[in-house]
Scaffold this motif. Structure first.
Motif, PDB file in Angstrom:
ATOM      1  N   ASN A 142      29.700   0.549  12.715  1.00 47.88           N
ATOM      2  CA  ASN A 142      31.055   0.715  12.487  1.00 47.88           C
ATOM      3  C   ASN A 142      31.342   1.414  11.299  1.00 47.88           C
ATOM      4  O   ASN A 142      32.228   2.373  11.035  1.00 47.88           O
ATOM      5  CB  ASN A 142      31.859  -0.607  12.930  1.00 47.88           C
ATOM      6  N   MET A 143      30.769   1.084  10.202  1.00 38.56           N
ATOM      7  CA  MET A 143      31.138   1.752   8.669  1.00 38.56           C
ATOM      8  C   MET A 143      30.721   2.944   8.729  1.00 38.56           C
ATOM      9  O   MET A 143      31.319   3.919   8.194  1.00 38.56           O
ATOM     10  CB  MET A 143      30.292   0.820   7.600  1.00 38.56           C
ATOM     11  N   ALA A 144      29.236   3.478   9.341  1.00 43.23           N
ATOM     12  CA  ALA A 144      28.928   5.025   9.487  1.00 43.23           C
ATOM     13  C   ALA A 144      29.872   5.650  10.250  1.00 43.23           C
ATOM     14  O   ALA A 144      30.136   6.605  10.229  1.00 43.23           O
ATOM     15  CB  ALA A 144      27.487   4.871  10.059  1.00 43.23           C
ATOM     16  N   GLY A 145      30.484   5.202  11.332  1.00 38.65           N
ATOM     17  CA  GLY A 145      31.552   5.805  12.044  1.00 38.65           C
ATOM     18  C   GLY A 145      32.873   5.988  11.257  1.00 38.65           C
ATOM     19  O   GLY A 145      33.012   7.228  11.400  1.00 38.65           O
ATOM     20  N   ALA A 146      33.180   5.111  10.638  1.00 38.48           N
ATOM     21  CA  ALA A 146      34.303   5.479   9.732  1.00 38.48           C
ATOM     22  C   ALA A 146      33.978   6.571   8.723  1.00 38.48           C
ATOM     23  O   ALA A 146      34.785   7.338   8.157  1.00 38.48           O
ATOM     24  CB  ALA A 146      34.656   4.082   9.014  1.00 38.48           C
ATOM     25  N   LEU A 147      32.824   6.339   8.216  1.00 37.67           N
ATOM     26  CA  LEU A 147      32.437   7.364   7.107  1.00 37.67           C
ATOM     27  C   LEU A 147      32.328   8.654   7.863  1.00 37.67           C
ATOM     28  O   LEU A 147      32.696   9.575   7.062  1.00 37.67           O
ATOM     29  CB  LEU A 147      31.156   6.782   6.696  1.00 37.67           C
ATOM     30  N   MET A 148      31.890   8.688   8.952  1.00 34.55           N
ATOM     31  CA  MET A 148      31.736  10.151   9.475  1.00 34.55           C
ATOM     32  C   MET A 148      33.438  10.814   9.831  1.00 34.55           C
ATOM     33  O   MET A 148      33.372  11.752   9.742  1.00 34.55           O
ATOM     34  CB  MET A 148      31.064  10.013  10.815  1.00 34.55           C
ATOM     35  N   ILE A 149      34.197   9.803  10.373  1.00 35.28           N
ATOM     36  CA  ILE A 149      35.597  10.296  10.747  1.00 35.28           C
ATOM     37  C   ILE A 149      36.144  10.562   9.186  1.00 35.28           C
ATOM     38  O   ILE A 149      36.850  11.667   9.262  1.00 35.28           O
ATOM     39  CB  ILE A 149      36.336   9.108  11.285  1.00 35.28           C
ATOM     40  N   VAL A 181      34.360  11.918   6.703  1.00 38.61           N
ATOM     41  CA  VAL A 181      34.050  13.318   6.257  1.00 38.61           C
ATOM     42  C   VAL A 181      34.608  14.407   7.104  1.00 38.61           C
ATOM     43  O   VAL A 181      35.033  15.379   6.802  1.00 38.61           O
ATOM     44  CB  VAL A 181      32.352  13.289   6.576  1.00 38.61           C
ATOM     45  N   PHE A 182      34.912  14.044   8.527  1.00 40.75           N
ATOM     46  CA  PHE A 182      35.480  15.293   9.281  1.00 40.75           C
ATOM     47  C   PHE A 182      36.860  15.175   8.961  1.00 40.75           C
ATOM     48  O   PHE A 182      37.399  16.451   8.631  1.00 40.75           O
ATOM     49  CB  PHE A 182      35.520  14.910  10.723  1.00 40.75           C
ATOM     50  N   PHE A 233      42.640   6.676   1.912  1.00 38.36           N
ATOM     51  CA  PHE A 233      42.860   5.755   3.228  1.00 38.36           C
ATOM     52  C   PHE A 233      41.420   5.148   3.768  1.00 38.36           C
ATOM     53  O   PHE A 233      41.208   4.175   4.127  1.00 38.36           O
ATOM     54  CB  PHE A 233      43.574   6.666   4.319  1.00 38.36           C
ATOM     55  N   PHE A 234      40.569   6.158   4.059  1.00 41.63           N
ATOM     56  CA  PHE A 234      39.212   5.578   4.447  1.00 41.63           C
ATOM     57  C   PHE A 234      38.323   4.780   3.507  1.00 41.63           C
ATOM     58  O   PHE A 234      37.634   4.233   4.033  1.00 41.63           O
ATOM     59  CB  PHE A 234      38.487   6.945   5.060  1.00 41.63           C
ATOM     60  N   GLY A 235      38.577   5.151   2.311  1.00 48.63           N
ATOM     61  CA  GLY A 235      37.932   4.264   1.425  1.00 48.63           C
ATOM     62  C   GLY A 235      38.314   2.720   1.438  1.00 48.63           C
ATOM     63  O   GLY A 235      37.748   1.764   1.295  1.00 48.63           O
ATOM     64  N   ILE A 236      39.585   2.693   1.498  1.00 51.25           N
ATOM     65  CA  ILE A 236      40.316   1.410   1.717  1.00 51.25           C
ATOM     66  C   ILE A 236      39.791   0.753   2.794  1.00 51.25           C
ATOM     67  O   ILE A 236      39.463  -0.476   3.017  1.00 51.25           O
ATOM     68  CB  ILE A 236      41.729   1.313   1.636  1.00 51.25           C
ATOM     69  N   VAL A 237      39.884   1.525   4.058  1.00 51.99           N
ATOM     70  CA  VAL A 237      39.270   1.116   5.502  1.00 51.99           C
ATOM     71  C   VAL A 237      37.682   0.621   5.175  1.00 51.99           C
ATOM     72  O   VAL A 237      37.283  -0.443   5.645  1.00 51.99           O
ATOM     73  CB  VAL A 237      39.303   2.139   6.627  1.00 51.99           C
ATOM     74  N   LEU A 238      37.109   1.378   4.847  1.00 50.04           N
ATOM     75  CA  LEU A 238      35.569   1.077   4.381  1.00 50.04           C
ATOM     76  C   LEU A 238      35.469  -0.325   3.490  1.00 50.04           C
ATOM     77  O   LEU A 238      34.375  -1.040   3.664  1.00 50.04           O
ATOM     78  CB  LEU A 238      34.809   1.967   3.623  1.00 50.04           C
TER      79      LEU A 238
END
Length: 163
Positions: free
Chosen positions: A10-17, A19-20, A140-145
């Motif tokens: 799940n963390m890898a998925g969030a990281l890919m999102i 990056v995109f 945003f995604f940093g906080i999510v991760l």
């Protein structure tokens, strides 16, 4: 804080999102047209050129700005002044005024019949909002991760077991 397989996926998925999202934020350059026009204006030298025409252009998003043409060039140059400029400075551009500007300079002089006005145009690098958008996506995604890192593995395993 341990990292189980489901949590890492799940963390890898969030990281890919993320990056995109960063890539599309960079590619979605809404101010490119005005920035390119400002770069042309910035690089142009105007020596005692008379303003012959003023037209209106649509600013990306909402709003309008004006462009002027001189007798020295066939191009229209944007009237986008430094962010510290007063709103009344935009009204100073009138047909018939004389414009002076050195190449690769933000300083501009308008000469009328009985006055001279010193203005500063906006630098092309100030007309770029891509890094603001990228910063928003990154935060945003940093906080999510970060939140995902502290959520227990059992949360991700429960999600998997319910499917």
């Amino acid at each position: 804080m341990t990292f189980g397989t489901e949590k890492l996926v799940n963390m890898a998925g969030a990281l890919m999102i993320m990056v995109f999202g960063l890539f599309f934020s960079y590619m979605g350059d809404t101010l490119k047209r005005t920035r390119l026009a400002l770069e042309t204006f910035f690089e142009t030298e105007l020596n005692d050129c008379q303003i012959t025409n003023i037209i209106e252009g649509k600013y990306p998003g909402k709003g309008y700005y004006e462009l002027f043409k001189t007798d020295c060039s066939n191009e229209y140059f944007p009237i986008l002044l430094d962010k510290k400029s007063d709103s009344e400075d935009y009204d100073r551009f009138k047909e018939g005024l004389i414009v002076n500007k050195q190449a690769n300079s933000v300083n501009l002089t308008l000469k009328g019949a009985d006055y001279t006005i010193e203005l500063i145009i906006r630098h092309p690098s100030d007309e770029d909002d891509r890094f603001f958008s990228m910063k928003f996506v990154f935060i945003f995604f940093g906080i999510v991760l970060l939140i995902m890192a502290f959520v227990p593995n059992s949360f991700f395993e429960q999600e998997q077991n319910q499917k």
